[in-house]
Write a protein that holds these residues in place. Structure first.
Motif, PDB file in Angstrom:
ATOM      1  N   ARG A 164       0.827  -1.211   0.000  1.00  0.00           N
ATOM      2  CA  ARG A 164       0.000   0.000   0.000  1.00  0.00           C
ATOM      3  C   ARG A 164       0.861   1.261   0.000  1.00  0.00           C
ATOM      4  NH1 ARG A 164      -2.884  -3.203   3.636  1.00  0.00           N
ATOM      5  NH2 ARG A 164      -2.025  -2.097   5.432  1.00  0.00           N
ATOM      6  N   LEU A 165       1.935   1.240   0.775  1.00  0.00           N
ATOM      7  CA  LEU A 165       2.788   2.417   0.857  1.00  0.00           C
ATOM      8  C   LEU A 165       3.440   2.727  -0.491  1.00  0.00           C
ATOM      9  CD1 LEU A 165       5.227   3.249   3.757  1.00  0.00           C
ATOM     10  CD2 LEU A 165       5.920   3.576   1.395  1.00  0.00           C
ATOM     11  N   LEU A 166       3.842   1.699  -1.208  1.00  0.00           N
ATOM     12  CA  LEU A 166       4.572   1.900  -2.460  1.00  0.00           C
ATOM     13  C   LEU A 166       3.668   2.118  -3.663  1.00  0.00           C
ATOM     14  CD1 LEU A 166       7.345  -0.838  -2.065  1.00  0.00           C
ATOM     15  CD2 LEU A 166       7.570   1.630  -1.696  1.00  0.00           C
ATOM     16  N   ALA A 167       2.366   1.886  -3.493  1.00  0.00           N
ATOM     17  CA  ALA A 167       1.451   1.942  -4.645  1.00  0.00           C
ATOM     18  C   ALA A 167       1.502   3.281  -5.363  1.00  0.00           C
ATOM     19  CB  ALA A 167       0.029   1.622  -4.194  1.00  0.00           C
ATOM     20  N   SER A 168       1.571   4.388  -4.610  1.00  0.00           N
ATOM     21  CA  SER A 168       1.546   5.705  -5.250  1.00  0.00           C
ATOM     22  C   SER A 168       2.795   5.966  -6.075  1.00  0.00           C
ATOM     23  CB  SER A 168       1.380   6.804  -4.189  1.00  0.00           C
ATOM     24  OG  SER A 168       2.480   6.793  -3.291  1.00  0.00           O
ATOM     25  N   TYR A 169       3.922   5.342  -5.688  1.00  0.00           N
ATOM     26  CA  TYR A 169       5.171   5.550  -6.420  1.00  0.00           C
ATOM     27  C   TYR A 169       5.184   4.806  -7.757  1.00  0.00           C
ATOM     28  CZ  TYR A 169       7.037   7.715  -2.211  1.00  0.00           C
ATOM     29  OH  TYR A 169       7.249   8.554  -1.143  1.00  0.00           O
ATOM     30  N   ALA A 170       4.275   3.865  -7.910  1.00  0.00           N
ATOM     31  CA  ALA A 170       4.236   3.082  -9.145  1.00  0.00           C
ATOM     32  C   ALA A 170       3.487   3.801 -10.261  1.00  0.00           C
ATOM     33  CB  ALA A 170       3.589   1.726  -8.875  1.00  0.00           C
ATOM     34  N   GLU A 171       2.784   4.892  -9.942  1.00  0.00           N
ATOM     35  CA  GLU A 171       1.908   5.532 -10.929  1.00  0.00           C
ATOM     36  C   GLU A 171       2.684   6.258 -12.024  1.00  0.00           C
ATOM     37  OE1 GLU A 171      -0.635   7.965  -8.573  1.00  0.00           O
ATOM     38  OE2 GLU A 171      -1.650   6.263  -7.601  1.00  0.00           O
ATOM     39  N   GLN A 172       3.752   6.958 -11.665  1.00  0.00           N
ATOM     40  CA  GLN A 172       4.520   7.720 -12.653  1.00  0.00           C
ATOM     41  C   GLN A 172       6.011   7.498 -12.425  1.00  0.00           C
ATOM     42  OE1 GLN A 172       2.838  11.737 -12.060  1.00  0.00           O
ATOM     43  NE2 GLN A 172       1.927  11.544 -14.094  1.00  0.00           N
ATOM     44  N   PRO A 173       6.550   6.381 -12.891  1.00  0.00           N
ATOM     45  CA  PRO A 173       7.961   6.080 -12.652  1.00  0.00           C
ATOM     46  C   PRO A 173       8.887   7.062 -13.367  1.00  0.00           C
ATOM     47  CG  PRO A 173       7.029   4.524 -14.217  1.00  0.00           C
ATOM     48  CD  PRO A 173       5.884   5.327 -13.666  1.00  0.00           C
ATOM     49  N   GLU A 174       9.985   7.368 -12.726  1.00  0.00           N
ATOM     50  CA  GLU A 174      10.970   8.265 -13.311  1.00  0.00           C
ATOM     51  C   GLU A 174      11.650   7.619 -14.524  1.00  0.00           C
ATOM     52  OE1 GLU A 174      15.302   9.265 -11.761  1.00  0.00           O
ATOM     53  OE2 GLU A 174      13.818  10.433 -10.627  1.00  0.00           O
ATOM     54  N   ILE A 175      11.820   6.307 -14.451  1.00  0.00           N
ATOM     55  CA  ILE A 175      12.476   5.552 -15.521  1.00  0.00           C
ATOM     56  C   ILE A 175      11.577   4.409 -15.949  1.00  0.00           C
ATOM     57  CG2 ILE A 175      14.396   3.962 -16.011  1.00  0.00           C
ATOM     58  CD1 ILE A 175      16.138   5.700 -14.223  1.00  0.00           C
ATOM     59  N   SER A 176      11.458   4.219 -17.264  1.00  0.00           N
ATOM     60  CA  SER A 176      10.708   3.089 -17.801  1.00  0.00           C
ATOM     61  C   SER A 176      11.318   2.710 -19.149  1.00  0.00           C
ATOM     62  CB  SER A 176       9.226   3.433 -17.961  1.00  0.00           C
ATOM     63  OG  SER A 176       8.519   2.347 -18.527  1.00  0.00           O
ATOM     64  N   PHE A 177      11.729   1.475 -19.293  1.00  0.00           N
ATOM     65  CA  PHE A 177      12.275   0.982 -20.562  1.00  0.00           C
ATOM     66  C   PHE A 177      12.112  -0.534 -20.602  1.00  0.00           C
ATOM     67  CE2 PHE A 177      15.720   0.570 -17.552  1.00  0.00           C
ATOM     68  CZ  PHE A 177      16.352  -0.614 -17.905  1.00  0.00           C
ATOM     69  N   SER A 178      12.194  -1.098 -21.792  1.00  0.00           N
ATOM     70  CA  SER A 178      12.102  -2.542 -21.967  1.00  0.00           C
ATOM     71  C   SER A 178      13.456  -3.101 -22.342  1.00  0.00           C
ATOM     72  CB  SER A 178      11.076  -2.890 -23.047  1.00  0.00           C
ATOM     73  OG  SER A 178       9.775  -2.523 -22.628  1.00  0.00           O
ATOM     74  N   ASP A 179      13.792  -4.246 -21.773  1.00  0.00           N
ATOM     75  CA  ASP A 179      15.086  -4.858 -22.070  1.00  0.00           C
ATOM     76  C   ASP A 179      14.973  -5.790 -23.271  1.00  0.00           C
ATOM     77  OD1 ASP A 179      13.942  -7.250 -21.208  1.00  0.00           O
ATOM     78  OD2 ASP A 179      14.901  -7.199 -19.243  1.00  0.00           O
ATOM     79  N   GLU A 180      16.047  -6.518 -23.563  1.00  0.00           N
ATOM     80  CA  GLU A 180      16.088  -7.357 -24.761  1.00  0.00           C
ATOM     81  C   GLU A 180      15.100  -8.511 -24.704  1.00  0.00           C
ATOM     82  OE1 GLU A 180      19.998  -8.944 -25.100  1.00  0.00           O
ATOM     83  OE2 GLU A 180      20.017  -9.781 -23.065  1.00  0.00           O
ATOM     84  N   ASP A 181      14.620  -8.879 -23.521  1.00  0.00           N
ATOM     85  CA  ASP A 181      13.644  -9.953 -23.378  1.00  0.00           C
ATOM     86  C   ASP A 181      12.215  -9.442 -23.350  1.00  0.00           C
ATOM     87  OD1 ASP A 181      15.602 -11.981 -23.250  1.00  0.00           O
ATOM     88  OD2 ASP A 181      15.959 -11.535 -21.128  1.00  0.00           O
ATOM     89  N   GLY A 182      12.049  -8.130 -23.546  1.00  0.00           N
ATOM     90  CA  GLY A 182      10.710  -7.564 -23.545  1.00  0.00           C
ATOM     91  C   GLY A 182      10.154  -7.293 -22.169  1.00  0.00           C
ATOM     92  N   VAL A 183      10.997  -7.376 -21.136  1.00  0.00           N
ATOM     93  CA  VAL A 183      10.563  -7.077 -19.774  1.00  0.00           C
ATOM     94  C   VAL A 183      10.673  -5.569 -19.550  1.00  0.00           C
ATOM     95  CG1 VAL A 183      10.983  -7.452 -17.317  1.00  0.00           C
ATOM     96  CG2 VAL A 183      11.318  -9.323 -18.955  1.00  0.00           C
ATOM     97  N   GLU A 184       9.576  -4.950 -19.161  1.00  0.00           N
ATOM     98  CA  GLU A 184       9.612  -3.518 -18.863  1.00  0.00           C
ATOM     99  C   GLU A 184      10.169  -3.312 -17.464  1.00  0.00           C
ATOM    100  OE1 GLU A 184       6.691   0.409 -18.454  1.00  0.00           O
ATOM    101  OE2 GLU A 184       5.845  -1.527 -19.070  1.00  0.00           O
ATOM    102  N   ARG A 185      11.138  -2.410 -17.345  1.00  0.00           N
ATOM    103  CA  ARG A 185      11.758  -2.095 -16.061  1.00  0.00           C
ATOM    104  C   ARG A 185      11.359  -0.680 -15.662  1.00  0.00           C
ATOM    105  NH1 ARG A 185      14.688  -6.994 -14.677  1.00  0.00           N
ATOM    106  NH2 ARG A 185      14.949  -8.053 -16.675  1.00  0.00           N
ATOM    107  N   ARG A 186      10.826  -0.520 -14.466  1.00  0.00           N
ATOM    108  CA  ARG A 186      10.392   0.784 -13.970  1.00  0.00           C
ATOM    109  C   ARG A 186      11.129   1.099 -12.672  1.00  0.00           C
ATOM    110  NH1 ARG A 186       3.831  -0.258 -14.380  1.00  0.00           N
ATOM    111  NH2 ARG A 186       3.683  -0.404 -16.677  1.00  0.00           N
ATOM    112  N   LEU A 187      11.514   2.366 -12.533  1.00  0.00           N
ATOM    113  CA  LEU A 187      12.234   2.796 -11.332  1.00  0.00           C
ATOM    114  C   LEU A 187      11.718   4.150 -10.888  1.00  0.00           C
ATOM    115  CD1 LEU A 187      14.770   1.832  -9.586  1.00  0.00           C
ATOM    116  CD2 LEU A 187      16.017   3.615 -10.833  1.00  0.00           C
TER     117      LEU A 187
END
Length: 434
Positions: A164-187
């Motif tokens: 619950r605490l982290l849910a709000s931080y997931a809404e607009q990540p500072e970093i978002s990209f997909s790697d070579e396996d198609g996995v999206e990474r968000r930070l």
């Protein structure tokens, strides 16, 4: 219990490296020579040059993969390729991916965690480590004085407080990209001082379970011990007292544990004869499944496994469903391991099939002389058809709760018991030890 602190992460500077997918890699221990070369060619600032450098015929004590990694790390910091966070923070780290027709989002918290000896029962292991791998990582530690990749650890949060605490931080990540396996990474950094305090308080009541990264944790312990011996004393807040972890709720809906199947080869005629119903019936109820199509094998195994421990043994001639019966369970009870270990599918497969039935020793499995491992059932079936292997033992995946139970019991799981997909990425956030 656990001292989980924010860190001033070392990260790629956006104005220098716009495409993070070109500079990150999977963990070093799943990178083969072909992939290593590919990452080298992908970008001159790819983290592979630090994490798993290429050896040359001219390497010596003064010029080798470790000294080159240290020189490059210093150079990249001087050039502004890497920069350190201005203030200490946590990082929400999410991996968004698809597998088996389902969509997953796995949420973790990147933090630095105070090192504790296994005996303190704060951070709990579930597997043994290999000396060669520990030595390699320790040499890299000495050279770079930084955690280049995080250890994957689990924690229990039945009330979902951290989610619950982290849910709000997931809404607009500072970093978002997909790697070579198609996995999206968000930070997304967590810089709110109130939330930082809540996170620290939350983990003070928790034990942590290492899911992946035992070698790196033991390396961190060894590095700290070296510094303590050299300096005679180490301040409690010295950075060497901490290591980088990715902390994941054991009940996170994005956790995917893939089964690790056993591929058998180099078996003599006598051993092959033991993979027949007459021998296997000593421990299992045996059912022939010759009419079952390959694509239906794993669903059939999963269904059978809900009732009791089950495996599928497949050869070029037979497809057998093995379900543990009372005699097999009784034999497992004679093991010197803990009850948590005895309940593991992988432990039952190793003890009753590989050791008792086939006569293989643990060192045979470690050496790879008779057993290989794969997470890809199609690869297994192809290897059988092509004659690369003589038999395949197909397993269901190991529930993460069982990993925690084995760790709580201070036991160790058999080799290749879990494979959590996807792996954490290397190079997204690093932890400086200075």
């Amino acid at each position: 219990m656990a001292d989980v602190q924010p860190l001033r992460g070392l990260r790629y500077a956006h104005d220098k490296v716009q495409d993070l997918s070109s500079v990150v890699t999977p963990p070093y221990d799943i990178i083969n020579a072909e992939a290593q070369e590919r990452y080298y060619q992908r970008d001159p600032y790819n983290i592979i040059r630090l994490e798993l450098g290429q050896q040359t015929p001219h390497d010596d004590e003064l010029n080798n993969v470790y000294t080159r990694a240290a020189a490059l790390l210093s150079e990249w910091r001087t050039q502004g390729i890497l920069h350190m966070e201005e203030q200490a923070c946590y990082y929400l780290y999410q991996q968004v991916f698809s597998a088996g027709g389902q969509n997953y989002t796995r949420t973790s918290l990147l933090a630095r965690v105070r090192l504790e000896p296994w005996s303190a029962r704060v951070v709990l292991p579930h597997e043994h480590t290999l000396k060669k791998a520990r030595e390699d990582r320790l040499n890299l530690y000495r050279a770079c004085a930084a955690n280049l990749s995080p250890i994957m650890s689990l924690f229990e949060d039945p009330q979902g407080r951290m989610r619950r605490l982290l849910a709000s931080y997931a809404e607009q990540p500072e970093i978002s990209f997909s790697d070579e396996d198609g996995v999206e990474r968000r930070l997304q950094p967590v810089r709110n001082s109130e939330h930082i305090a809540l996170i620290q308080d939350f983990f003070r009541e928790r034990q942590l379970y290492i899911a992946d990264g035992h070698h790196r944790y033991e390396t961190a312990l060894a590095y700290r011990a070296e510094l303590e011996e050299q300096r005679k004393t180490l301040h409690p807040e010295d950075a060497a007292n901490f290591t980088l972890m990715s902390l994941i709720d054991v009940d996170d809906p994005g956790m995917l544990v893939m089964p690790t199947h056993r591929l058998l080869f180099n078996l003599g005629p006598d051993a092959l004869q033991k993979l027949k119903e007459t021998e296997l019936a000593r421990f299992f109820d045996v059912e022939h499944l010759e009419a079952l199509a390959d694509e239906d094998i794993l669903p059939h195994l999963e269904k059978a496994g809900r009732e009791r421990t089950a495996f599928i043994l497949k050869t070029a001639q037979d497809t057998l469903l093995l379900r543990l019966k009372a005699q097999g369970q009784t034999h497992m009870e004679s093991s010197e391991h803990t009850d948590a270990w005895k309940r593991l599918d992988v432990a039952i497969a190793q003890r009753l099939i590989l050791e008792e039935t086939l006569g293989l020793r643990p060192e045979d499995m470690t050496a790879g002389t008779h057993v290989r491992y794969s997470h890809d059932a199609q690869h297994v079936f192809s290897a059988l058809v092509n004659g690369e292997i003589q038999a395949a033992l197909l397993l269901n995946s190991t529930p993460l709760r069982q990993v925690c139970e084995v760790a709580q019991a201070d036991d160790r799981m058999p080799q290749k018991s879990t494979y959590i997909y996807p792996k954490l990425i290397t190079g997204l956030v690093m932890n400086p030890l200075w």
